[in-house]
Design a protein around this motif. Structure first.
Motif, PDB file in Angstrom:
ATOM      1  N   VAL A 342       0.841  -1.193   0.000  1.00 53.25           N
ATOM      2  CA  VAL A 342       0.000   0.000   0.000  1.00 53.25           C
ATOM      3  C   VAL A 342       0.879   1.247   0.000  1.00 53.25           C
ATOM      4  O   VAL A 342       1.892   1.309   0.706  1.00 53.25           O
ATOM      5  N   THR A 343       0.499   2.248  -0.796  1.00 53.01           N
ATOM      6  CA  THR A 343       1.204   3.535  -0.803  1.00 53.01           C
ATOM      7  C   THR A 343       0.506   4.488   0.161  1.00 53.01           C
ATOM      8  O   THR A 343      -0.701   4.718   0.058  1.00 53.01           O
ATOM      9  N   TYR A 344       1.279   5.051   1.094  1.00 55.30           N
ATOM     10  CA  TYR A 344       0.741   5.963   2.111  1.00 55.30           C
ATOM     11  C   TYR A 344       1.141   7.389   1.737  1.00 55.30           C
ATOM     12  O   TYR A 344       2.319   7.673   1.510  1.00 55.30           O
ATOM     13  N   ARG A 345       0.150   8.279   1.661  1.00 58.64           N
ATOM     14  CA  ARG A 345       0.391   9.636   1.192  1.00 58.64           C
ATOM     15  C   ARG A 345      -0.085  10.665   2.218  1.00 58.64           C
ATOM     16  O   ARG A 345      -0.998  10.396   3.006  1.00 58.64           O
ATOM     17  N   GLY A 346       0.503  11.853   2.172  1.00 59.52           N
ATOM     18  CA  GLY A 346       0.074  12.923   3.051  1.00 59.52           C
ATOM     19  C   GLY A 346       0.641  14.259   2.599  1.00 59.52           C
ATOM     20  O   GLY A 346       1.629  14.311   1.853  1.00 59.52           O
ATOM     21  N   ILE A 374      -5.423  20.025   4.759  1.00 61.96           N
ATOM     22  CA  ILE A 374      -4.517  18.974   5.203  1.00 61.96           C
ATOM     23  C   ILE A 374      -5.040  17.651   4.654  1.00 61.96           C
ATOM     24  O   ILE A 374      -6.253  17.387   4.693  1.00 61.96           O
ATOM     25  N   ASN A 375      -4.155  16.826   4.103  1.00 61.27           N
ATOM     26  CA  ASN A 375      -4.562  15.652   3.330  1.00 61.27           C
ATOM     27  C   ASN A 375      -3.828  14.388   3.776  1.00 61.27           C
ATOM     28  O   ASN A 375      -2.648  14.441   4.152  1.00 61.27           O
ATOM     29  N   ILE A 376      -4.532  13.257   3.680  1.00 62.65           N
ATOM     30  CA  ILE A 376      -3.913  11.943   3.774  1.00 62.65           C
ATOM     31  C   ILE A 376      -4.555  11.061   2.710  1.00 62.65           C
ATOM     32  O   ILE A 376      -5.661  11.342   2.249  1.00 62.65           O
ATOM     33  N   GLY A 377      -3.848  10.008   2.311  1.00 63.94           N
ATOM     34  CA  GLY A 377      -4.402   9.133   1.284  1.00 63.94           C
ATOM     35  C   GLY A 377      -3.702   7.796   1.246  1.00 63.94           C
ATOM     36  O   GLY A 377      -2.615   7.616   1.831  1.00 63.94           O
ATOM     37  N   PHE A 378      -4.331   6.848   0.541  1.00 68.85           N
ATOM     38  CA  PHE A 378      -3.812   5.489   0.441  1.00 68.85           C
ATOM     39  C   PHE A 378      -3.988   4.984  -0.980  1.00 68.85           C
ATOM     40  O   PHE A 378      -5.046   5.154  -1.579  1.00 68.85           O
ATOM     41  N   GLY A 379      -2.943   4.356  -1.502  1.00 66.23           N
ATOM     42  CA  GLY A 379      -3.011   3.688  -2.792  1.00 66.23           C
ATOM     43  C   GLY A 379      -3.107   2.194  -2.571  1.00 66.23           C
ATOM     44  O   GLY A 379      -2.136   1.564  -2.114  1.00 66.23           O
ATOM     45  N   LEU A 380      -4.258   1.622  -2.864  1.00 68.11           N
ATOM     46  CA  LEU A 380      -4.530   0.208  -2.593  1.00 68.11           C
ATOM     47  C   LEU A 380      -4.346  -0.603  -3.865  1.00 68.11           C
ATOM     48  O   LEU A 380      -5.154  -0.481  -4.808  1.00 68.11           O
ATOM     49  N   PRO A 381      -3.299  -1.433  -3.945  1.00 68.54           N
ATOM     50  CA  PRO A 381      -3.046  -2.184  -5.182  1.00 68.54           C
ATOM     51  C   PRO A 381      -4.097  -3.257  -5.419  1.00 68.54           C
ATOM     52  O   PRO A 381      -4.585  -3.895  -4.480  1.00 68.54           O
ATOM     53  N   LEU A 382      -4.465  -3.445  -6.687  1.00 65.57           N
ATOM     54  CA  LEU A 382      -5.397  -4.502  -7.059  1.00 65.57           C
ATOM     55  C   LEU A 382      -4.630  -5.817  -7.223  1.00 65.57           C
ATOM     56  O   LEU A 382      -3.449  -5.813  -7.604  1.00 65.57           O
ATOM     57  N   PRO A 383      -5.267  -6.945  -6.951  1.00 66.28           N
ATOM     58  CA  PRO A 383      -4.577  -8.239  -6.998  1.00 66.28           C
ATOM     59  C   PRO A 383      -3.977  -8.541  -8.376  1.00 66.28           C
ATOM     60  O   PRO A 383      -4.640  -8.364  -9.402  1.00 66.28           O
ATOM     61  N   LYS A 384      -2.737  -8.966  -8.377  1.00 69.86           N
ATOM     62  CA  LYS A 384      -2.028  -9.440  -9.569  1.00 69.86           C
ATOM     63  C   LYS A 384      -1.977  -8.403 -10.686  1.00 69.86           C
ATOM     64  O   LYS A 384      -1.918  -8.739 -11.863  1.00 69.86           O
ATOM     65  N   GLN A 385      -2.050  -7.105 -10.329  1.00 66.41           N
ATOM     66  CA  GLN A 385      -2.006  -6.059 -11.347  1.00 66.41           C
ATOM     67  C   GLN A 385      -1.140  -4.901 -10.863  1.00 66.41           C
ATOM     68  O   GLN A 385      -0.834  -4.780  -9.681  1.00 66.41           O
ATOM     69  N   LEU A 386      -0.773  -4.035 -11.814  1.00 65.41           N
ATOM     70  CA  LEU A 386      -0.083  -2.795 -11.461  1.00 65.41           C
ATOM     71  C   LEU A 386      -1.079  -1.698 -11.127  1.00 65.41           C
ATOM     72  O   LEU A 386      -0.691  -0.615 -10.720  1.00 65.41           O
TER      73      LEU A 386
END
Length: 431
Positions: A342-346, A374-386
């Motif tokens: 997971v990519t964690y952003r802020g 003020i921001n936070i975010g998450f990049g949730l990868p999909l299974p078996k994909q980019l």
């Protein structure tokens, strides 16, 4: 199958963007409405940075030079849900709205260039303001200001490497849309009110140039720099202006009594010159920290129409925005833990919107309108994909209650889908 899915989603998303209403802010009263920065959900989750950021898997709307780093065909769609609370000296009001913020498609061209195209809302009008004039404790006069509509931006962007580490890019955009602004005035003791109405269709082009440079330091650290310039441009405005008297039923329905004048109008609106530059430091697919500094010229008065113009109640000034943020990715190819992928952003941003307003209407207490988020975010990868699903959260404040003005507290939930593939534009071969 994936091609058909993308084409169908692209058509539906484009229709939704053009048809939607995006703003409920009283500050959309100024100019052509509330302006939307061209940012992906990933970028806004980092405070709005991106002019120096290079990314292989995601689009970058801030700097066209970033297209040069695309290595996968990428489809991106993003939207937001906004919860808004408005406060003034003696009252408050709440509401919410949903909107689709962009639909875009990008793909690499060889190993050193890339191209993207998309549609985004550019500005939105959605205000309703009421001004009361008192005679003692009694209301002597009421004036209601309302506005609806907005503009959209269709763009095409190209970036390429000129030499190792240095890329440049250009972007051309076409802005189009319609606005309607109404002023309804009623005086106590008179049977009829009067209404001034202006309807406009807007059209015009936009041009942006950008550049990025990357240099590798010790220990695999990367230093990134970037800059982008959006040149000033004219939007043609054509429409109608009319004034009429009317009566208002108890149900709120309006009935036109006499048209005082009804005429065609035309003119030009000049979109201001804007520059943004930034610097960042990080490791590829691991972490990144960057800052952006943006400056925007003051909006100039319109010619031939009333949409933009200084008055005693407000005037325009030079705007600016400072953003700082970044991301952290524990382990891109982790097998043991999903959360390590997971990519964690802020990030945070501080913005001077470029408007001075005086809620008293005298012009003696003009106050700069500022915005903070003020921001936070998450990049949730999909299974078996980019590909990934990206979610962001933003809390912000805009305006002030000083000098009879309005303060906005808002909370945004932003969601996007970024689909990546290396096979979309390849023809399947049969041996």
């Amino acid at each position: 199958m994936i091609k058909r899915f993308i084409i169908g989603l692209l058509v539906l998303s484009t229709t939704a963007i053009v048809a939607q209403s995006n703003s409920a802010s009283p500050y959309s009263y100024f100019g052509i409405g509330e302006n939307f920065d061209p940012l992906t959900v990933e970028q806004s989750s980092m405070g709005g940075i991106g002019v120096a950021l290079k990314d292989t898997y995601h689009l970058n709307f801030t700097n066209p030079a970033a297209n040069a780093d695309l290595r996968y065909a990428t489809y991106a769609i993003g939207g937001s849900l906004t919860f808004l609370n408005l406060k003034e000296s003696n009252s408050s009001q709440s509401g919410n709205s949903t909107s689709l913020r962009y639909v875009s498609l990008g793909f690499p061209i060889g190993k050193k260039a890339g191209f993207s195209v998309g549609l985004q809302p550019f500005s939105s009008v959605g205000y309703s303001l009421l001004n009361r004039v008192y005679d003692g404790d009694n209301i002597k006069e009421l004036t209601r200001f309302t506005g609806i509509g907005g503009t959209n931006r269709l763009y095409a962007s190209f970036g390429t490497y000129l030499f190792d580490g240095f890329s440049v890019g250009v972007e051309v955009g076409f802005i189009f849309g319609s606005l309607q602004n109404d002023i309804l005035n009623q005086v106590q003791g008179t049977m009829l009110g009067t209404k001034h109405q202006e309807k406009l269709n807007l059209r015009g082009g936009q041009f942006k140039f950008g550049a990025q440079y990357k240099k590798e330091l010790k220990n695999k650290l990367q230093l990134y720099t970037g800059a982008a310039v959006t040149f000033d441009s004219d939007l043609s405005a054509n429409g109608a202006e009319r004034m009429y008297s009317l009566s208002i039923a108890t149900s709120g329905a309006e009935q036109v009594r006499k048209i005082l004048y009804d005429k065609s109008i035309s003119g030009n609106l000049t979109m201001p010159f804007k520059t943004v530059f930034g610097v960042g430091l990080g490791k590829v697919n691991k972490w990144y920290v960057g800052i952006n500094q943006e400056y925007k010229d003051a909006v100039v008065s319109s010619q031939g129409i009333n949409v933009i113009g200084n008055s005693q109640a407000f005037r325009y000034e030079r705007g600016s925005k400072f953003s700082i943020g970044g991301y952290y990715l524990p382990k891109l190819n982790s097998i043991s833990s999903y959360w390590d992928r997971v990519t964690y952003r802020g990030g945070v941003r501080f913005e001077k919107m470029g408007v001075l307003a005086d809620g008293t209407g005298t012009g003696n207490n003009l106050t700069s309108i500022n915005d903070f988020g003020i921001n936070i975010g998450f990049g949730l990868p999909l299974p078996k994909q980019l590909s990934s699903v990206n979610i962001g959260f933003e809390y912000g404040q805009r305006g002030t209650m000083i000098n009879n003005l309005i303060k906005e507290n808002y909370f945004n939930v932003k969601l996007s889908l970024s689909l990546n593939s290396i096979n979309w534009f390849k023809t399947r071969k049969i041996d």
